[in-house]
Scaffold this active site. Structure first.
Site, PDB file in Angstrom:
ATOM      1  N   LYS A  58      36.244  43.217  54.927  1.00  0.00           N
ATOM      2  CA  LYS A  58      35.846  43.946  56.138  1.00  0.00           C
ATOM      3  C   LYS A  58      37.045  44.134  57.085  1.00  0.00           C
ATOM      4  O   LYS A  58      37.228  45.213  57.642  1.00  0.00           O
ATOM      5  CB  LYS A  58      34.711  43.205  56.869  1.00  0.00           C
ATOM      6  CG  LYS A  58      33.443  43.050  56.023  1.00  0.00           C
ATOM      7  CD  LYS A  58      32.291  42.458  56.809  1.00  0.00           C
ATOM      8  CE  LYS A  58      32.503  41.044  57.290  1.00  0.00           C
ATOM      9  NZ  LYS A  58      32.554  40.024  56.233  1.00  0.00           N
ATOM     10  N   ARG A 133      25.140  39.539  62.532  1.00  0.00           N
ATOM     11  CA  ARG A 133      25.007  38.611  61.417  1.00  0.00           C
ATOM     12  C   ARG A 133      23.604  38.021  61.347  1.00  0.00           C
ATOM     13  O   ARG A 133      23.302  37.309  60.394  1.00  0.00           O
ATOM     14  CB  ARG A 133      26.001  37.469  61.578  1.00  0.00           C
ATOM     15  CG  ARG A 133      27.293  37.656  60.791  1.00  0.00           C
ATOM     16  CD  ARG A 133      28.237  36.591  61.250  1.00  0.00           C
ATOM     17  NE  ARG A 133      29.142  36.077  60.277  1.00  0.00           N
ATOM     18  CZ  ARG A 133      30.452  36.348  60.280  1.00  0.00           C
ATOM     19  NH1 ARG A 133      30.935  37.227  61.122  1.00  0.00           N
ATOM     20  NH2 ARG A 133      31.244  35.751  59.429  1.00  0.00           N
ATOM     21  N   ARG A 171      42.958  34.055  50.144  1.00  0.00           N
ATOM     22  CA  ARG A 171      43.300  34.850  51.330  1.00  0.00           C
ATOM     23  C   ARG A 171      44.381  34.180  52.167  1.00  0.00           C
ATOM     24  O   ARG A 171      44.359  32.994  52.430  1.00  0.00           O
ATOM     25  CB  ARG A 171      42.051  35.051  52.181  1.00  0.00           C
ATOM     26  CG  ARG A 171      42.316  35.828  53.446  1.00  0.00           C
ATOM     27  CD  ARG A 171      41.095  36.480  53.974  1.00  0.00           C
ATOM     28  NE  ARG A 171      40.079  35.543  54.445  1.00  0.00           N
ATOM     29  CZ  ARG A 171      38.912  35.937  54.939  1.00  0.00           C
ATOM     30  NH1 ARG A 171      38.628  37.220  54.999  1.00  0.00           N
ATOM     31  NH2 ARG A 171      38.035  35.056  55.343  1.00  0.00           N
ATOM     32  N   ARG A 204      43.355  30.425  56.720  1.00  0.00           N
ATOM     33  CA  ARG A 204      42.412  30.073  57.781  1.00  0.00           C
ATOM     34  C   ARG A 204      41.773  28.726  57.460  1.00  0.00           C
ATOM     35  O   ARG A 204      41.445  28.465  56.310  1.00  0.00           O
ATOM     36  CB  ARG A 204      41.317  31.147  57.867  1.00  0.00           C
ATOM     37  CG  ARG A 204      41.719  32.311  58.724  1.00  0.00           C
ATOM     38  CD  ARG A 204      40.750  33.449  58.649  1.00  0.00           C
ATOM     39  NE  ARG A 204      39.340  33.064  58.624  1.00  0.00           N
ATOM     40  CZ  ARG A 204      38.354  33.943  58.674  1.00  0.00           C
ATOM     41  NH1 ARG A 204      38.626  35.228  58.768  1.00  0.00           N
ATOM     42  NH2 ARG A 204      37.103  33.553  58.641  1.00  0.00           N
ATOM     43  N   ARG A 215      29.739  28.908  54.191  1.00  0.00           N
ATOM     44  CA  ARG A 215      29.721  30.242  54.810  1.00  0.00           C
ATOM     45  C   ARG A 215      28.921  31.227  53.950  1.00  0.00           C
ATOM     46  O   ARG A 215      28.196  32.067  54.470  1.00  0.00           O
ATOM     47  CB  ARG A 215      31.146  30.750  55.011  1.00  0.00           C
ATOM     48  CG  ARG A 215      31.849  30.014  56.149  1.00  0.00           C
ATOM     49  CD  ARG A 215      33.329  30.284  56.159  1.00  0.00           C
ATOM     50  NE  ARG A 215      33.657  31.671  56.435  1.00  0.00           N
ATOM     51  CZ  ARG A 215      34.783  32.257  56.070  1.00  0.00           C
ATOM     52  NH1 ARG A 215      35.702  31.594  55.401  1.00  0.00           N
ATOM     53  NH2 ARG A 215      35.006  33.509  56.382  1.00  0.00           N
TER      54      ARG A 215
HETATM   55  P1  AMP Z   1      34.652  35.792  60.263  1.00  0.00           P
HETATM   56  O1  AMP Z   1      36.096  35.867  60.637  1.00  0.00           O
HETATM   57  O2  AMP Z   1      33.916  37.057  60.557  1.00  0.00           O
HETATM   58  O3  AMP Z   1      34.421  35.313  58.855  1.00  0.00           O
HETATM   59  O4  AMP Z   1      33.993  34.687  61.239  1.00  0.00           O
HETATM   60  C1  AMP Z   1      34.461  33.350  61.256  1.00  0.00           C
HETATM   61  C2  AMP Z   1      33.414  32.456  61.899  1.00  0.00           C
HETATM   62  O5  AMP Z   1      33.176  32.888  63.264  1.00  0.00           O
HETATM   63  C3  AMP Z   1      32.036  32.491  61.237  1.00  0.00           C
HETATM   64  O6  AMP Z   1      31.971  31.620  60.116  1.00  0.00           O
HETATM   65  C4  AMP Z   1      31.141  32.054  62.383  1.00  0.00           C
HETATM   66  O7  AMP Z   1      31.239  30.660  62.598  1.00  0.00           O
HETATM   67  C5  AMP Z   1      31.796  32.749  63.581  1.00  0.00           C
HETATM   68  N1  AMP Z   1      31.227  34.103  63.814  1.00  0.00           N
HETATM   69  C6  AMP Z   1      31.847  35.312  63.625  1.00  0.00           C
HETATM   70  N2  AMP Z   1      31.034  36.332  63.931  1.00  0.00           N
HETATM   71  C7  AMP Z   1      29.870  35.772  64.333  1.00  0.00           C
HETATM   72  C8  AMP Z   1      28.634  36.314  64.775  1.00  0.00           C
HETATM   73  N3  AMP Z   1      28.393  37.632  64.817  1.00  0.00           N
HETATM   74  N4  AMP Z   1      27.666  35.436  65.143  1.00  0.00           N
HETATM   75  C9  AMP Z   1      27.858  34.110  65.100  1.00  0.00           C
HETATM   76  N5  AMP Z   1      28.991  33.536  64.668  1.00  0.00           N
HETATM   77  C10 AMP Z   1      30.001  34.351  64.285  1.00  0.00           C
END
Ligand code: AMP
Length: 259
Positions: A58, A133, A171, A204, A215
């Site tokens: 994404k 989400r 990654r 990360r 996740r």
């Molecule tokens: P991402 O970089 O999108 O994979 O997000 C990393 C982490 O941030 C996720 O595993 C969640 O803990 C938190 N996170 C990101 N977006 C959201 C969202 N829309 N709602 C709740 N937690 C989020």
């Protein structure tokens, strides 16, 4: 002598007028260009929502969309990581959820997002990466976009689970420019260094295998209902994420229809 002084005053006046005219036309050309970009982005896209499991690409696709179409990317993961890095009260609370691979509660997430979306550059459109989400987030996004008159384009980037694991464990990220790489599928030209600025790449903390499993489980449990919600309304556009990033980008582009 007087004739020379008069001539010199005429020359400097002509130069002044010429320079002023250039400055004015330059400024208005810039304003025109800026208006054109915003109008183009707004009319063409509205809001692009990119859904898909963690690791589906994404961020990479958001980066390409923003470069091509000059609308900002709003990545909720990046917004949260920024708060964590800066040690804000919201960031301190969000950190433990993120480290455990769980979703950050809406009471923390939504104010951060709303603050970002209220900035002028988001007025005519933006790309959402990582939001919504949950069903509750999808409903509050619908309400927000309705208020602002921005129609969303909803893409689901689909990738088989075995490939996802490699995508996530492999990654790597440039901490300076946010460019992403993958040691299996899209390695940097020089081992572990960013192609763009030579910065050493990092992994990360939530890309470790135990956190990744959590996740992916969270995605199945919380985000699957979002997909069903959009699919049920006939608003979901499927994209094959199991192909090189250029091909994924081309598929998204071909399926972007004017709102
Ligand atoms: P991402 O970089 O999108 O994979 O997000 C990393 C982490 O941030 C996720 O595993 C969640 O803990 C938190 N996170 C990101 N977006 C959201 C969202 N829309 N709602 C709740 N937690 C989020």
């Amino acid at each position: 002598m007087r004739a020379m002084q008069t001539e010199s005053r005429k020359v400097s006046r002509r130069r002044f007028l010429k320079e002023t005219a250039l400055a004015v036309s330059g400024a208005s050309a810039f304003a025109h260009l800026r208006r054109g970009l915003l109008r183009g982005a707004g009319n063409e896209f509205g809001v692009v929502v990119l859904l898909g499991p963690p690791g589906a690409g994404k961020s990479e696709q958001s980066r390409r969309l923003t470069e091509r179409h000059s609308i900002p990317v709003i990545s909720t993961g990046d917004l949260l990581r920024d708060h964590v890095r800066r040690g804000t009260p919201l960031g301190l609370q969000a950190d433990s959820y993120m480290k455990a691979g769980q979703l950050v509660p809406d009471s923390l997430m939504n104010p951060i997002l709303e603050d970002r979306l209220s900035q002028p550059e988001c007025e005519r459109g933006f790309i959402l990466d990582g939001y919504p989400r949950t069903l509750a987030q999808a409903e509050s996004l619908d309400a927000l976009l309705k208020r602002r008159g921005l129609p969303p384009h909803i893409f689901l980037i689909e990738v088989p689970t075995e490939r996802l694991l490699k995508l996530l464990t492999g990654r790597r990220l440039c901490p300076r420019c946010n460019r992403t790489y993958n040691i299996y599928f899209q390695p940097p030209k020089k081992e572990n260094l960013c192609d763009a600025d030579g910065t050493p790449l990092v992994q990360r903390p939530d890309d470790k295998e135990e956190v990744i499993r959590q996740r992916l489980e969270t995605y199945q449990k919380e985000t699957q209902p979002v997909i069903e919600y959009y699919a049920g309304q006939g608003r979901l556009v499927h994209v094959n994420g199991d192909q090189p990033p250029d091909k994924v980008a081309a598929e998204i582009e071909s399926k972007l229809t004017p709102p």
